[in-house]
Design a protein around this motif. Structure first.
Motif, PDB file in Angstrom:
ATOM      1  N   TYR A  18       0.824  -1.373  -0.090  1.00  0.00           N
ATOM      2  CA  TYR A  18      -0.103   0.123  -0.002  1.00  0.00           C
ATOM      3  C   TYR A  18       0.903   1.244   0.068  1.00  0.00           C
ATOM      4  N   GLN A  19       0.583   2.249  -0.855  1.00  0.00           N
ATOM      5  CA  GLN A  19       1.277   3.548  -1.020  1.00  0.00           C
ATOM      6  C   GLN A  19       0.588   4.689  -0.475  1.00  0.00           C
ATOM      7  N   SER A  20      -0.617   4.791  -1.016  1.00  0.00           N
ATOM      8  CA  SER A  20      -1.289   6.036  -0.837  1.00  0.00           C
ATOM      9  C   SER A  20      -2.931   5.994  -0.917  1.00  0.00           C
ATOM     10  N   HIS A  21      -3.542   7.039  -0.445  1.00  0.00           N
ATOM     11  CA  HIS A  21      -5.129   7.125  -0.653  1.00  0.00           C
ATOM     12  C   HIS A  21      -5.218   8.508  -0.776  1.00  0.00           C
ATOM     13  N   THR A  22      -5.869   8.802  -2.002  1.00  0.00           N
ATOM     14  CA  THR A  22      -6.309  10.166  -2.454  1.00  0.00           C
ATOM     15  C   THR A  22      -7.717  10.336  -2.764  1.00  0.00           C
ATOM     16  N   ILE A  70       2.798  -0.083 -10.721  1.00  0.00           N
ATOM     17  CA  ILE A  70       1.924   0.625  -9.915  1.00  0.00           C
ATOM     18  C   ILE A  70       0.467   0.368 -10.064  1.00  0.00           C
ATOM     19  N   ILE A  71      -0.234   0.151  -9.213  1.00  0.00           N
ATOM     20  CA  ILE A  71      -1.735  -0.436  -9.231  1.00  0.00           C
ATOM     21  C   ILE A  71      -2.530   0.602  -8.727  1.00  0.00           C
ATOM     22  N   ASN A  72      -3.420   1.093  -9.314  1.00  0.00           N
ATOM     23  CA  ASN A  72      -4.564   1.961  -8.692  1.00  0.00           C
ATOM     24  C   ASN A  72      -5.756   1.330  -8.730  1.00  0.00           C
ATOM     25  N   THR A 111      -3.606   3.601  -3.879  1.00  0.00           N
ATOM     26  CA  THR A 111      -2.299   3.339  -4.918  1.00  0.00           C
ATOM     27  C   THR A 111      -1.642   2.217  -4.231  1.00  0.00           C
ATOM     28  N   PHE A 112      -1.107   1.080  -4.824  1.00  0.00           N
ATOM     29  CA  PHE A 112      -0.288   0.147  -4.418  1.00  0.00           C
ATOM     30  C   PHE A 112       1.030  -0.223  -5.419  1.00  0.00           C
TER      31      PHE A 112
END
Length: 296
Positions: free
Chosen positions: A216-220, A242-244, A229-230
């Motif tokens: 897990y990278q971020s949440h917008t 990168i996977i959204n 985003t992963f």
């Protein structure tokens, strides 16, 4: 009565429906019906784009329809907004493919393109999308690419199924030069996405399953969309893909009393300017005056 406007999300853009249709009939597409009832007007679209050129709005997105179906007209539309950052949505059909990619690679204002691919394989996509370019052709695009996959059913989602997408597009990302050169964008079907659970990502089976398999990278998020985003790592812990996971609703404007928050400005294929996908444009002249840099 709408008396005032405000700009919503930070990546506010002007979405332009090119005044020519596509040859696909995707069952989840809502714009296909719009192209059947709204006649394209190329000259009026150019006039509306000139207003955008003179505005403070920084981003223009060309969608359709199929932008690549008429390269000469697309090139002219791009010339009008060559002071903006441009993104293009396409199914990347074989017809005009070489010329379109040359245009994308050489045009400095085009920052990225989004390509529709909705299944695990090129063969299956070819049954949905008309005469599309092969996966390997996508690797020749020098700009970043986002692969848009419309989620067919939340109930049928599984990591095993997701891994088929990941395997397919990891290969092309490597050919293009790395993880950030191609992003896999899994989209919730906005036709069936409800506003009530738009931001309930922690309760989402899809998000929780993705979090077990990828980093897990971020949440917008904003009032009309939500993205987690992963990152897919390899055994050496190097970025591979990168996977959204993206959710959005069938509206881009939110009204609070007599004030409308606009998250995208829309130019329809007939050149009309509106602030929502359904053609809402009440008092739109006031908003256009507000964003006109010549009056600043």
């Amino acid at each position: 009565m709408i008396n005032d406007f405000t700009i919503g999300r930070s990546d506010f853009s002007v979405t332009v429906y090119v005044p020519w249709n596509c040859t696909n009939n995707c069952k989840f597409c809502s714009s296909k019906k719009d192209y059947e009832r709204i006649k394209g007007d190329y000259e009026k679209v150019k006039q509306s784009l000139q207003l955008i050129r003179d505005s403070m709005l920084p981003i223009v997105v060309f969608t359709g329809g199929e932008p690549s179906a008429d390269i000469d007209k697309l090139r002219e539309l791009l010339r009008i907004v060559d002071n903006k950052v441009v993104y293009i949505n396409t199914s990347l059909p074989k017809r005009n493919c070489k010329e379109f990619i040359e245009l994308v690679n050489s045009n400095e204002c085009i920052r990225s393109i989004s390509i529709s691919r909705h299944t695990h394989s090129y063969e299956e996509d070819s049954k949905i999308l008309h005469q599309i370019a092969e996966d390997e052709v996508i690797a020749t695009i020098k700009k970043p690419v986002r692969i848009n996959v419309v989620e067919q059913s939340k109930d049928s989602f599984s990591i095993e199924s997701m891994e088929k997408y990941v395997s397919r597009w990891t290969r092309i990302a490597k050919m293009k030069g790395g993880a950030y050169s191609l992003i896999l964008n899994l989209r919730s079907n906005y036709i069936t996405q409800s506003k009530s659970d738009l931001h309930e990502m922690t309760d989402s089976k899809v998000v929780n399953d993705l979090a077990t398999a990828y980093y897990y990278q971020s949440h917008t998020f904003c009032n009309v969309c939500d993205t987690c985003t992963f990152i897919k790592f390899n055994k050496e812990h190097e970025d591979e893909l990168i996977i959204n996971y993206h959710r959005g609703v069938m509206t881009t404007a939110v009204q609070f009393a007599n004030v409308v928050e606009i998250n995208d400005l829309i130019i329809l294929q007939n050149g009309d300017i509106c602030y929502d996908w359904d053609g809402k444009n009440e008092n739109i002249s006031k908003f256009l005056s507000m964003i006109n840099t010549k009056k600043q």
